[in-house]
Design a protein around this motif. Structure first.
Motif, mmCIF file in Angstrom:
data_model
loop_
_atom_site.group_PDB
_atom_site.id
_atom_site.type_symbol
_atom_site.label_atom_id
_atom_site.label_comp_id
_atom_site.label_asym_id
_atom_site.label_seq_id
_atom_site.Cartn_x
_atom_site.Cartn_y
_atom_site.Cartn_z
ATOM 1 N N LYS A 73 0.664 -1.183 0.013
ATOM 2 C CA LYS A 73 -0.170 -0.038 0.034
ATOM 3 C C LYS A 73 0.874 1.370 0.055
ATOM 4 O O LYS A 73 0.585 2.232 -0.827
ATOM 5 C CB LYS A 73 -1.062 -0.140 1.349
ATOM 6 C CG LYS A 73 -1.898 -1.333 1.594
ATOM 7 C CD LYS A 73 -2.635 -1.058 2.514
ATOM 8 C CE LYS A 73 -1.673 -1.192 3.874
ATOM 9 N NZ LYS A 73 -0.968 -2.548 4.582
ATOM 10 N N SER A 74 1.743 1.298 0.859
ATOM 11 C CA SER A 74 2.619 2.383 1.074
ATOM 12 C C SER A 74 3.454 2.631 -0.250
ATOM 13 O O SER A 74 3.546 3.768 -0.800
ATOM 14 C CB SER A 74 3.553 2.454 2.245
ATOM 15 O OG SER A 74 2.930 2.383 3.338
ATOM 16 N N THR A 75 3.943 1.513 -0.667
ATOM 17 C CA THR A 75 4.864 1.504 -1.988
ATOM 18 C C THR A 75 4.085 2.031 -3.201
ATOM 19 O O THR A 75 4.362 3.168 -3.799
ATOM 20 C CB THR A 75 5.179 0.413 -2.330
ATOM 21 O OG1 THR A 75 5.982 -0.228 -1.137
ATOM 22 C CG2 THR A 75 6.139 0.386 -3.635
ATOM 23 N N PHE A 193 -2.897 9.923 1.474
ATOM 24 C CA PHE A 193 -2.490 9.891 2.967
ATOM 25 C C PHE A 193 -1.974 8.220 3.251
ATOM 26 O O PHE A 193 -2.746 7.463 2.801
ATOM 27 C CB PHE A 193 -4.045 10.107 3.888
ATOM 28 C CG PHE A 193 -4.590 11.458 3.905
ATOM 29 C CD1 PHE A 193 -4.277 12.227 5.041
ATOM 30 C CD2 PHE A 193 -5.218 11.795 2.579
ATOM 31 C CE1 PHE A 193 -4.727 13.364 4.688
ATOM 32 C CE2 PHE A 193 -5.749 13.064 2.675
ATOM 33 C CZ PHE A 193 -5.639 14.103 3.679
ATOM 34 N N ASP A 194 -1.081 8.364 3.863
ATOM 35 C CA ASP A 194 -0.608 6.820 4.388
ATOM 36 C C ASP A 194 -0.669 6.572 5.875
ATOM 37 O O ASP A 194 -0.028 6.961 6.756
ATOM 38 C CB ASP A 194 1.042 6.748 4.099
ATOM 39 C CG ASP A 194 1.412 5.352 3.964
ATOM 40 O OD1 ASP A 194 0.531 4.433 4.255
ATOM 41 O OD2 ASP A 194 2.578 5.055 3.476
ATOM 42 N N GLU A 195 -1.727 5.773 6.279
ATOM 43 C CA GLU A 195 -2.189 5.443 7.513
ATOM 44 C C GLU A 195 -1.910 6.947 8.530
ATOM 45 O O GLU A 195 -1.222 6.662 9.536
ATOM 46 C CB GLU A 195 -1.336 4.343 8.072
ATOM 47 C CG GLU A 195 -1.395 2.993 7.135
ATOM 48 C CD GLU A 195 -1.249 1.828 7.623
ATOM 49 O OE1 GLU A 195 -1.782 1.529 9.002
ATOM 50 O OE2 GLU A 195 -0.635 0.931 6.988
ATOM 51 N N PRO A 196 -2.837 7.841 8.159
ATOM 52 C CA PRO A 196 -2.546 9.045 8.915
ATOM 53 C C PRO A 196 -2.856 8.998 10.307
ATOM 54 O O PRO A 196 -2.377 9.726 11.090
ATOM 55 C CB PRO A 196 -3.351 10.252 8.161
ATOM 56 C CG PRO A 196 -4.397 9.264 7.527
ATOM 57 C CD PRO A 196 -3.793 8.047 7.218
HETATM 58 MG MG MG Z 1 2.619 1.040 4.887
#
Ligand code: MG
Ligand code: ADP
Length: 275
Positions: A73-75, A193-196
């Motif tokens: 997901k982050s990538t 947004f990455d797991e904010p």
């Molecule tokens: Mg991640």
């Protein structure tokens, strides 16, 4: 600034056809979707972290991305503003393809705001200076104008009274709202947004989600990695479920959470619901 002026500022004639070595003028980007990802694959060494990802995000669309830890997901969202490079497939943001062209990367980054799990504020700078740094140094805004704009944004995220404090002097929820204001200070048209909220104490999650809901209601295009189901149900047009570098399922939030189709989605949801 109008679109032609922006294009001219970037050294391109208004309406000129894009050339391989020149940044694509903003004026050419009219009816495009916000983000078009086609057959995207990425490797870290031998490890294939993203496999054949296809994803189109319309302007104003809100997408929630969820999936187990390590699923990519982050990538995926880091590829969208070139914090990571990809090896196969294409990513277009507002009609501009992400390649090694540095001008295009700059143009895309100035249009894409990002908010991280751990806020990533500058600890030695005040809240206000965190929000004026990029407008002053990247956008060349006069200091007074940048400060006025930053204070308005801090008011929008309801934290203007903390403007002169340092990040370490305010709570995690407040820091994350500053991080959102800082991203907005560059007037992006897309927010990632990455797991904010996942590093926040539970009582601070709502204030950050409320800020994100406000942005969604204002029509911001948003791609949010989060497992906050309430948020997804409230604002997401679509939920994307990723596992092992692939998009395994996508659906409306209600359909996805109430009737997941794929075995892996079912298993994932049973785990997050059991917590
Ligand atoms: Mg991640
Ligand atoms: N810079 C990196 N180098 C090597 N492997 C990485 C790097 N970043 C992430 N990975 C690996 O890629 C996979 C996906 O990571 P990530 O995109 O952070 O997943 P998620 O955000 O879904 O938890 C994980 O197995 C992770 O260990």
């Amino acid at each position: 600034m109008n679109q032609n002026a922006q294009a001219q500022q970037q050294g391109a004639a208004p309406g000129a056809a894009p050339q391989a070595t020149q940044a694509t003028p903003r004026a050419d980007r009219g009816g495009e979707p916000a983000i078009v990802i086609e057959k995207l694959s990425k490797w870290f060494g031998d490890f294939k972290v993203l496999s054949d990802i296809d994803l189109t995000v319309a302007k104003g669309e809100r997408i929630v991305v969820c999936g187990p830890s390590g699923s990519g997901k982050s990538t995926l969202i880091r590829c969208i503003n070139r914090l990571e490079t990809h090896q196969q497939g294409t990513i277009r943001v507002n009609g501009i393809e992400l390649t090694d062209n540095l001008k295009n990367i700059d143009t895309i980054r100035s249009d894409v705001g990002m908010v991280f799990q751990h806020f990533n504020l500058f600890p030695h700078l005040s809240v206000l200076v965190n929000c004026t740094l990029a407008p002053i140094w990247v956008r060349k805004r006069p200091k007074a104008q940048a400060e006025e704009a930053a204070l308005k944004l801090l008011e929008r995220v309801r934290i203007a009274d903390q403007a002169n404090k340092f990040p370490g002097q305010i709570s995690g929820g407040q820091q994350q709202r500053v991080a959102i204001a800082r991203a907005l200070s560059m007037t992006p048209s897309i927010m990632l947004f990455d797991e904010p909220t996942s590093a926040l104490d539970p009582e601070m999650v709502k204030e950050v989600l409320d800020t994100m809901i406000m942005l969604a209601q204002e029509g911001m295009t948003m791609l949010c990695v989060t497992h906050e189901m309430g948020f997804a149900r409230a604002v997401a047009d679509r939920v994307i479920f990723m596992d092992e570098g692939e998009i395994v399922e996508e659906n409306t939030p209600d359909a996805f959470f109430d009737h997941p189709q794929n075995e892996r989605s079912k298993q994932f949801l049973s785990q997050i619901l059991d917590r």
